[in-house]
Design an enzyme around this catalytic site. Structure first.
Site, PDB file in Angstrom:
ATOM      1  N   TYR A 100      -9.310   4.617 -17.154  1.00  0.00           N
ATOM      2  CA  TYR A 100      -9.666   3.217 -16.339  1.00  0.00           C
ATOM      3  C   TYR A 100     -10.062   2.046 -17.374  1.00  0.00           C
ATOM      4  CZ  TYR A 100     -11.545   0.191 -12.719  1.00  0.00           C
ATOM      5  OH  TYR A 100     -12.003  -0.949 -11.782  1.00  0.00           O
ATOM      6  N   LYS A 159      -7.878  -1.276 -17.991  1.00  0.00           N
ATOM      7  CA  LYS A 159      -8.243  -2.624 -17.638  1.00  0.00           C
ATOM      8  C   LYS A 159      -8.599  -3.474 -18.798  1.00  0.00           C
ATOM      9  CE  LYS A 159      -8.772  -2.218 -13.129  1.00  0.00           C
ATOM     10  NZ  LYS A 159      -7.937  -3.063 -12.242  1.00  0.00           N
ATOM     11  N   ASP A 197       1.011  -1.251  -0.049  1.00  0.00           N
ATOM     12  CA  ASP A 197       0.116   0.124  -0.113  1.00  0.00           C
ATOM     13  C   ASP A 197       0.943   1.207   0.089  1.00  0.00           C
ATOM     14  OD1 ASP A 197      -2.958   0.329   0.489  1.00  0.00           O
ATOM     15  OD2 ASP A 197      -2.100   2.250   1.414  1.00  0.00           O
ATOM     16  N   ASN A 256      -3.635  -6.093  -7.923  1.00  0.00           N
ATOM     17  CA  ASN A 256      -4.870  -5.230  -7.493  1.00  0.00           C
ATOM     18  C   ASN A 256      -4.659  -3.862  -7.425  1.00  0.00           C
ATOM     19  OD1 ASN A 256      -7.750  -5.215  -6.237  1.00  0.00           O
ATOM     20  ND2 ASN A 256      -6.435  -4.264  -4.513  1.00  0.00           N
TER      21      ASN A 256
END
Length: 317
Positions: free
Chosen positions: A155, A159, A36, A89
């Protein structure tokens, strides 16, 4: 199914979906490298996994660069002796319609999602191949990458690009017995919490109650835990024959997405000139031939309609 003795990296795993994936992998026996950009969030995630009885360490860094990808792999090997699983992720949003989207909005999202997936997968695969490990790579896609969505040029591109890379990597990694797949999650996230359409589902989840059946079944919309089982399964030995796939999970629904195929095929001697296309346009490009785009949501039942927004209180004079 057991992941005992396995070691996993989960990028963007301090909270939300990423943390759910990390916890599920740890629950099945894998040691986990948490990642993170917030040191406090990463530390709390490690404590959560340890309190569950698992093992975890943290790397506080933004994915995207080759240096961070190498740091993640090195941390897994230094802390736990090996690497077997990578879950990419990490992601950010900078949603704006096309004419309002800046170069920076575009580049930031592409760097984290697309380049971050590329650099981390390249580094993990190099380690797998060098050490003869039949590793597991799970990338994270999105319905937006499959269908498009208003205000998400950056985005959607990232993706869709991830799924394209997965199909290529499946070919390149097959000989090394490394599998690579894309998971398409449909779950309550920070983004869906802001959408009135999902208000009743998110409110139920926050109260610790089951989401209404309409969301879970008809829409395939659920919690992070509804997706994490698929991630853990794809990381296991039981999924050794599954690669190059885009698999959706959410609520009560599981979907294997089709790969792009030609919807129709027409031939004409000499090729298709402007005139030939014009003369045959009605049959070539009919409503039944042209493909849909954008996510489509079913009408909400009356009892699941969002509550009307309350007007702001007028300040006392």
């Amino acid at each position: 199914m057991s992941l005992s003795g396995k070691v996993a990296i989960v990028t963007g795993s301090g909270r939300g979906l990423g943390l759910a994936y990390a916890r599920e992998l740890a629950r099945h026996g894998a040691a986990v490298v948490i990642n993170d950009v917030d040191a406090n969030v990463a530390s709390e995630a490690v404590k959560t996994i340890e309190s569950d009885g698992g093992r975890a360490v943290a790397v506080v860094a933004p994915v995207g660069s080759t240096g961070v990808a190498r740091q993640l792999v090195a941390t897994a090997v230094d802390a736990f002796g090996r690497l077997d699983i990578l879950v990419t992720n990490a992601g950010i949003l900078r949603d704006k319609s096309l004419l309002k989207m800046t170069d920076e909005d575009f580049d930031l999202v592409i760097n984290v999602h697309l380049r971050g997936t590329f650099t981390c997968v390249r580094e993990a695969f190099a380690y797998f191949k060098e050490n003869g490990i039949a590793g597991r790579i799970i990338t994270i896609g999105s319905p937006t990458g499959q269908r498009g969505n208003f205000g998400q040029t950056n985005y959607a591109a990232a993706k869709a690009g991830i799924v394209g890379m997965v199909r290529t990597w499946a070919l390149e990694m097959k000989k090394a017995a490394v599998t690579v797949n894309a998971v398409i999650p449909v779950a309550a996230t920070a983004m869906t919490k802001t959408l009135p359409y999902f208000q009743k589902a998110v409110e139920a989840d926050e109260r610790g109650e089951a989401m209404p059946s309409f969301f879970r079944h008809e829409l395939g919309f659920g919690t992070a835990d509804d997706v994490s089982g698929l991630v853990a399964f794809l990381a296991s030995d039981d999924a050794a024959n599954i690669t190059g796939q885009a698999i959706g999970a959410g609520g009560d629904r599981l979907q294997v997405w089709t790969h792009p195929e030609a919807a129709t095929t027409e031939y004409r001697e000499g090729g298709w000139s402007y005139q030939a296309l014009s003369e045959n346009a009605a049959s070539l490009f009919s409503a039944g031939t042209l493909q849909g785009y954008g996510e489509e949501f079913l009408p909400l039942p009356e009892d699941l309609q969002p509550e009307p927004a309350q007007p702001a209180a007028t300040p006392a004079r």
